[in-house]
Enzyme design. Structure first.
Site, PDB file in Angstrom:
ATOM      1  N   ASP A  82      91.161  53.642  -7.722  1.00 27.84           N
ATOM      2  CA  ASP A  82      90.718  54.914  -7.155  1.00 27.84           C
ATOM      3  C   ASP A  82      89.922  54.703  -5.874  1.00 27.84           C
ATOM      4  O   ASP A  82      90.152  55.365  -4.876  1.00 27.84           O
ATOM      5  CB  ASP A  82      89.908  55.730  -8.187  1.00 27.84           C
ATOM      6  CG  ASP A  82      88.771  54.944  -8.835  1.00 27.84           C
ATOM      7  OD1 ASP A  82      88.593  53.743  -8.510  1.00 27.84           O
ATOM      8  OD2 ASP A  82      88.049  55.528  -9.659  1.00 27.84           O
TER       9      ASP A  82
ATOM     10  N   ASP B 219      84.772  50.106  -3.060  1.00 25.66           N
ATOM     11  CA  ASP B 219      83.373  50.354  -2.717  1.00 25.66           C
ATOM     12  C   ASP B 219      82.737  49.026  -2.288  1.00 25.66           C
ATOM     13  O   ASP B 219      82.956  48.593  -1.164  1.00 25.66           O
ATOM     14  CB  ASP B 219      82.698  50.999  -3.951  1.00 25.66           C
ATOM     15  CG  ASP B 219      81.277  51.448  -3.706  1.00 25.66           C
ATOM     16  OD1 ASP B 219      80.957  51.818  -2.575  1.00 25.66           O
ATOM     17  OD2 ASP B 219      80.475  51.431  -4.659  1.00 25.66           O
TER      18      ASP B 219
ATOM     19  N   ASP C 188      84.804  59.602 -11.728  1.00 22.72           N
ATOM     20  CA  ASP C 188      83.840  60.209 -12.644  1.00 22.72           C
ATOM     21  C   ASP C 188      82.402  59.947 -12.248  1.00 22.72           C
ATOM     22  O   ASP C 188      82.095  59.047 -11.462  1.00 22.72           O
ATOM     23  CB  ASP C 188      84.033  59.629 -14.041  1.00 22.72           C
ATOM     24  CG  ASP C 188      83.525  58.188 -14.142  1.00 22.72           C
ATOM     25  OD1 ASP C 188      83.980  57.356 -13.326  1.00 22.72           O
ATOM     26  OD2 ASP C 188      82.674  57.905 -14.998  1.00 22.72           O
TER      27      ASP C 188
HETATM   28  P1  IMP Z   1      83.372  48.192  -6.443  1.00 25.43           P
HETATM   29  O1  IMP Z   1      83.515  47.032  -7.373  1.00 25.43           O
HETATM   30  O2  IMP Z   1      81.930  48.383  -6.025  1.00 25.43           O
HETATM   31  O3  IMP Z   1      84.301  48.177  -5.262  1.00 25.43           O
HETATM   32  O4  IMP Z   1      83.580  49.472  -7.315  1.00 25.43           O
HETATM   33  C1  IMP Z   1      84.769  50.068  -7.543  1.00 25.43           C
HETATM   34  C2  IMP Z   1      84.636  50.963  -8.754  1.00 25.43           C
HETATM   35  O5  IMP Z   1      83.382  51.661  -8.756  1.00 25.43           O
HETATM   36  C3  IMP Z   1      85.686  52.027  -8.677  1.00 25.43           C
HETATM   37  O6  IMP Z   1      86.841  51.641  -9.392  1.00 25.43           O
HETATM   38  C4  IMP Z   1      85.009  53.234  -9.263  1.00 25.43           C
HETATM   39  O7  IMP Z   1      85.245  53.265 -10.665  1.00 25.43           O
HETATM   40  C5  IMP Z   1      83.543  53.017  -9.057  1.00 25.43           C
HETATM   41  N1  IMP Z   1      83.031  53.827  -7.909  1.00 25.43           N
HETATM   42  C6  IMP Z   1      82.631  53.395  -6.687  1.00 25.43           C
HETATM   43  N2  IMP Z   1      82.232  54.398  -5.902  1.00 25.43           N
HETATM   44  C7  IMP Z   1      82.405  55.534  -6.633  1.00 25.43           C
HETATM   45  C8  IMP Z   1      82.193  56.938  -6.360  1.00 25.43           C
HETATM   46  O8  IMP Z   1      81.777  57.382  -5.274  1.00 25.43           O
HETATM   47  N3  IMP Z   1      82.489  57.786  -7.372  1.00 25.43           N
HETATM   48  C9  IMP Z   1      82.968  57.381  -8.589  1.00 25.43           C
HETATM   49  N4  IMP Z   1      83.194  56.085  -8.876  1.00 25.43           N
HETATM   50  C10 IMP Z   1      82.899  55.174  -7.907  1.00 25.43           C
HETATM   51 MG    MG Z   2      87.016  52.532 -11.505  1.00 29.01          MG
END
Ligand code: IMP
Ligand code: MG
Length: 186
Positions: free
Chosen positions: A104, A107, A163
């Site tokens: 999705d 980040d 979510d």
């Molecule tokens: P990362 O490992 O920090 O890149 O995080 C990715 C995961 O964090 C995604 O698959 C989402 O489930 C969650 N995530 C990151 N940002 C958001 C947001 O703004 N809203 C909801 N879920 C988020």
């Molecule tokens: Mg996720």
């Protein structure tokens, strides 16, 4: 198509339902250009990518295999807590297959680096990454997706699979959650 009124917990709508539909169709066309008629193995990162994956799959007429992977990284907070962990692994074999990893949102990059590293170790024929949203300014580990739906600013967003504390996944558009709602609900 009748539109639901904006959910009261949403401060601003960032991406409308129509814009999502259009962009997902464009991503389908991009996939088709890259893969032609090759068979694809989609790996969807649960739970957030489920809605996006379901819509993207139906934009291509290639033979498709589908598997899901589950990673824990957020719990009930809007900030990532440390290192993501694999909590449910693949059922399909991916060795020698064209793998498309679907999430999705990209980040900090920690989740997708972990999953991509794991899949690469299984020696697929190719592996590419498709994300609906990219919060580029938040990266903590270097990671780029091959296909990106929308680049968004550093705001916590919900809807269309995304979510907060497992809520709001069913909203048809993507919006910024009101600050007063970013507290753990009872
Ligand atoms: P990362 O490992 O920090 O890149 O995080 C990715 C995961 O964090 C995604 O698959 C989402 O489930 C969650 N995530 C990151 N940002 C958001 C947001 O703004 N809203 C909801 N879920 C988020
Ligand atoms: Mg996720």
């Amino acid at each position: 198509m009748a539109r639901l009124p904006l959910h009261p917990d949403i401060e601003t709508e960032l991406i409308t339902e129509e814009a999502i539909k259009q962009r997902v169709a464009e991503l389908g066309a991009e996939l088709k250009r890259v893969y032609g008629n090759e068979e694809l193995t989609f790996i969807s990162v649960m739970n957030g990518a489920i809605l996006f994956t379901a819509d993207l799959l139906r934009q291509i007429d290639n033979p498709v295999r589908l598997d899901c992977i589950r990673i824990s990284s957020y719990g009930n907070a809007t900030e990532s807590h440390g290192t993501p962990k694999l909590v449910h692994s693949l059922m399909l074999d991916v060795t020698g297959r064209h793998v498309l990893l679907v999430d999705d949102i990209l980040d900090t990059g920690k989740t997708l680096s972990l999953v991509a590293g794991m899949i690469r170790g299984l020696q697929p024929a190719s592996m590419r990454v498709c994300v609906l949203l990219d919060k580029k300014g938040r990266r903590q580990v270097p990671f780029e997706a091959d296909f990106v739906g929308f680049k968004i600013p550093d705001k916590f967003v919900v809807g269309y699979g995304l979510d907060y504390a497992e809520r709001y996944r069913n909203l048809p558009s993507i919006g910024v959650l009101k600050a007063e709602r970013q507290k753990l609900p009872g």
